[in-house]
Design an enzyme around this catalytic site. Sequence first.
Site, PDB file in Angstrom:
ATOM      1  CB  SER A 116      -0.953  -0.046   1.197  1.00  0.00           C
ATOM      2  OG  SER A 116      -1.990   0.898   1.074  1.00  0.00           O
ATOM      3  CG  ASP A 170      -7.412  -2.950  -2.628  1.00  0.00           C
ATOM      4  OD1 ASP A 170      -8.031  -2.217  -1.841  1.00  0.00           O
ATOM      5  OD2 ASP A 170      -6.177  -3.060  -2.602  1.00  0.00           O
ATOM      6  CG  HIS A 201      -5.860  -2.502   1.016  1.00  0.00           C
ATOM      7  ND1 HIS A 201      -5.258  -2.198  -0.187  1.00  0.00           N
ATOM      8  CD2 HIS A 201      -5.173  -1.806   1.963  1.00  0.00           C
ATOM      9  CE1 HIS A 201      -4.253  -1.353   0.020  1.00  0.00           C
ATOM     10  NE2 HIS A 201      -4.177  -1.114   1.323  1.00  0.00           N
TER      11      HIS A 201
END
Length: 219
Positions: A116, A170, A201
């Site tokens: 991320s 996601d 995620h």
Amino acid sequence: MKLKRETLELGSNIQHAVIWLHGLGADGNDFVPIVPELGLPKDAGVRFIFPHAPSRPVTLNNGMSMPAWYDIISLDRTKNVEMDDLLATVDWISVLIDEQVALGIDPENIILAGFSQGGVLALHTALRYSKRLGGIVALSTYFPFADETIAEMPKGYEQIPVFTAHGTHDPVIPVTWWHDYAPKLEEQGFSVVAKSYPMEHSVHPQEIVDLGAWFKDQL
């Protein structure tokens, strides 16, 4: 800034380093448990380094403080981070790389990995560092300022191997953002292993298997 970090070594003759950057709101401990699941030899000669991002106010979080590599201004991929803010953190990670080089590890034996927010930082740092590194792992991430960064990167950096993966469901970083940057790297000649998984995620068990195989190829 000298970042606090967790460190895990496989073997005593350390010849490689992996600097692994966590996501927003997490810390360096987040990915430590994954190392044993990668299936690497216990004497692989790899030092895994998991730095902790400092806490800072995050605009998207109503200004509340949390561990963050940079401020997230909005949900708009093209406007959610200031370049100067990002580059300040790139400098912090570059110092971590310098430390490993000073310990005798060749830059081409250093891999930057990130999830991320950490993936954003891994991409930017690897393509801006003063010497070509050994690999990039970009998990469930995106690549702001991709066109400018690729255009400005030193010649030969397209030889850096890349493992990039994303969840098809996601809700935090849409898979379309992954479909945007991964092909750009391929078009520039990067050797890209691109994988998607039926997840949100997070990290998928098959993703760990695939990443372990990729690490074995690089190490």
